[in-house]
Each structure stands twice: as C-alpha cells, then as structure tokens.
Design a protein around this motif. Structure first.
Motif: not given
Length: 385
Positions: A241-254, A292-305
């Motif tokens: 779950l921590t990895m899921f959140t951390l992946i979103q940080i750079p993705v949410s910006f980029l 799976a978490t890597v893909f979910l983190g990229i997806g969620a990190g991009g879709l929300f912003p």
C-alpha cells in the motif's frame, strides 16, 4: 503577485486536502480502544470526509460568487484548521466524528476552488494542475507515514498526533491573507457563470470522475486486504500500500504536466485506464501483487490529476472552472465514497474478492469509454481554437 508566491500558495492549500483524513488510519486501533468505537463508527472517520467532499463541493460555487476565490479558500482553510486542531481535546467518539465532518466540509469547499484558482492565476498554464495533484498525494503520504512517529514523539497521544496537521492549514491561511486583501470580494452579477447538467460535456465529466473516484478509493481501502488473501502477511501488504502511494507522487506531477502542456489528454487517459485495467487483472488472476501495484499506482496516479485538470481546460474562465469542478466532484466523490462499501459488501456476500475485482474491470471499461468521449470533445475544442 509573483509567480513563485502563487505556486507556494497553490501547493500549501492543496497539501491540506488529505492529512485530516489519512492521518487517522494508522492510529485507528488506538482510537477505537480509547474511545470504545465499533467498526461502523470508526469507518465514519474516513467515509464521512469523502462523502462531504462531494456533498459540500457545490457550496464552492455560492462562496465564489459571494466573496471570491481567495476569501472562499481562506474560509475553507480555517474550517480545516479549526476542525483538525480541536482533535487535541477529543475524549468522546461524537467529538471526533464531528471534526471529521467539518474537515470534510472544508475540503469539499476548497477542492473546486483550487481549480478556479489555477484558471485565474495561471490561465496559460493549466498544467499547474500537476502541482495541485502531487501536493495532495504528498500530503496524504506524509500524514499517513508520520502519524505513528508523531504519536511516540508527543507522549503517545493520538489526539496530539492528529491535531499536529492543523499547522499546515495555519500556514496556508496565513499565505492567503495577502491575496484576500488585494482581491475584489465577490463577482458582479453579469459575470456569473452557469454550468448546466444539460451540457453533455458536464455529464461526461461527472461519469468519468465518478468511475475514477470509485476505483481510487476502492483500491486505497482494499488493496492491502486483497493482497493478504493471496498469502502475503500483514506487514508486506502494508508495504504494498505504501508503494502504491509513493508511485503516485512522480506520476501525479509528470502526466498532467505533459497532458496540459502538449494537449495529449486523450492519449494519457487511455494509457492510465489501461494501466489500471492491467493491475486489477493481475490481482484477479493472483499474479505478482508488486507488479500489479506498479500498474495500479501509475493508473491511479495519472487518472486522478487528469480528472482535476479536465474542468480547468474545458472552462473559459476561473468562475466556470470552479463551477465545472464543483459539479463533477459533487457526483464523483459521492460515487467514490460508495466504491469501498460495494467492495466490502461483495466480499462479505461471496467470501471472495473475485466478484469485486471483476466489477472493478467493468468500471474501468466504462471509464475508458467515457475518456474517449472526453478526448474527442476536447480535441474538437482545441482545433476550433
């Protein structure tokens, strides 16, 4: 106002939109023990703010029309500040739930106003939505990860640990003061913008935001339990779950930066939707939860912003951006608050997460189809411009 100052204001205001919610989770067992709260009551500490984020988002339109964006944001920050600070005095469950309610009201009002703030102060830089999104992710991650260390530093008082995050709202409020002194209060009646549900673009954005929010909060709430059913211990599922959140940080910006700067929203919407689809599919077939978490983190990190960026780019001015964001978030967060409940309901009913994961795939497909309509409409607007 200088560009750097406005960016700092945007960052600090956005930073306050999650800590009052995410700081509760790591301390929930202590809170339940001290206050004697059952599962339903304790779940209200997270479900209620998300529900309020949708229910009270429409107030942003009225506040903006009456007193303007900056004054409205200041009131929202003060609401979060007071609600979060008062947690230091909590000794009864009803008091803690009340702070969650008022924090949710402040967050609900502030969310759409941030979109208007970006449209007003960065009219040629809609990709500043990336600052908005990444600061929310950072606020959520920092509050969640530091709640327990703060507990130990503050004499093992979960009340003080929860109340600590009022400092962020205080700083944001102080930074907003120069802005409210220099800006006109309210809008002339002739400049007020109306956003109608009859507008097909509004309805499409509402459906997209609802699907995105339902997926985001369902994954956030249930990823760790799903991983545990695959044979992983609680400690490792926590790291997932921590990895899921951390992946979103750079993705949410980029991703929103690239989508806003180069007008490629359709491509990124499809890529992020596909990434979420792959991640959920991997969980469904019980493949590697890390992958799976890597893909979910990229997806969620991009879709929300991207969902936050769309009202900014679709609107003509700050007032319309606020109205668009308010209406889409009103429906989106209400639907999003139901996502985790439906996952839990199906898990209890079937004693398995398989039906819930299959349902998530259906939601992602609907979200993807909606994204295609959003991309088509936006591309048309760009070409006409």
């Amino acid at each position: 106002m200088k560009f750097a100052y406005l960016v700092v204001v945007l960052f600090l205001v956005s930073l306050n939109l999650r800590p009052s919610i995410t700081s509760v989770g790591p301390l929930l067992d202590l809170i339940q023990k001290d206050l004697g709260m059952n599962g339903v009551a304790s779940s209200m500490l997270t479900t209620l703010p998300v529900f309020c984020m949708g229910l009270f988002s429409v107030l942003a339109i009225r506040f903006n029309r009456r007193i303007g964006i900056e004054w409205s944001l200041l009131i929202a920050m003060l609401c979060i500040l007071i609600a979060t600070f008062l947690r230091i005095y909590v000794s009864e469950p009803i008091l803690l739930v009340s702070t969650a309610l008022f924090a949710g009201i402040g967050i609900g009002i502030a969310g759409p106003l941030v979109s208007g703030f970006i449209r007003k102060h960065f009219p040629q830089r809609p990709f500043m939505a990336s600052v908005y999104s990444v600061s929310m992710v950072i606020g959520a991650a920092v509050a969640s990860s530091l709640s327990v260390p703060l507990l130990h530093k503050l004499n093992d008082s979960w009340q003080k640990s929860l109340s600590f995050w009022s400092i962020l709202a205080l700083i944001a409020s102080l930074l907003l003061v120069p802005l409210v002194k220099s800006e006109q209060r309210g809008l002339p009646s002739g400049h007020r913008q109306k956003v109608s549900l009859r507008d097909r673009r509004v309805r499409v954005l509402m459906i997209f935001f609802g699907c995105m929010a339902a997926m985001f909060y369902s994954i956030t709430a249930w990823l760790a339990p799903i991983v545990q059913t695959m044979g992983f211990p609680r400690s490792e599922s926590g790291y997932i779950l921590t990895m899921f959140t951390l992946i979103q940080i750079p993705v949410s910006f980029l991703i929103p930066f690239l989508a806003g700067k180069y007008q490629q929203k359709k491509m990124w919407l499809l890529i992020c939707s596909a990434s979420e689809f792959i991640g959920v599919t991997l969980l469904l077939v019980e493949a590697s939860p890390v992958v799976a978490t890597v893909f979910l983190g990229i997806g969620a990190g991009g879709l929300f912003p991207l969902a936050l960026l769309l009202p900014i780019q679709e609107s003509k001015n700050a007032e319309e951006a606020t109205a668009w964001a308010a209406i889409t978030q009103f429906v989106g967060y209400l639907l999003g608050s139901l996502g985790p409940l439906l996952v839990g309901f199906t898990a209890d009913l079937f004693h398995s997460f398989t039906p819930a994961l299959a349902g998530m795939l259906v939601i992602i497909i609907l979200m993807t189809l909606t994204a295609l309509r959003i991309g088509k409409k936006t591309d048309s607007r760009i070409q006409q411009g």
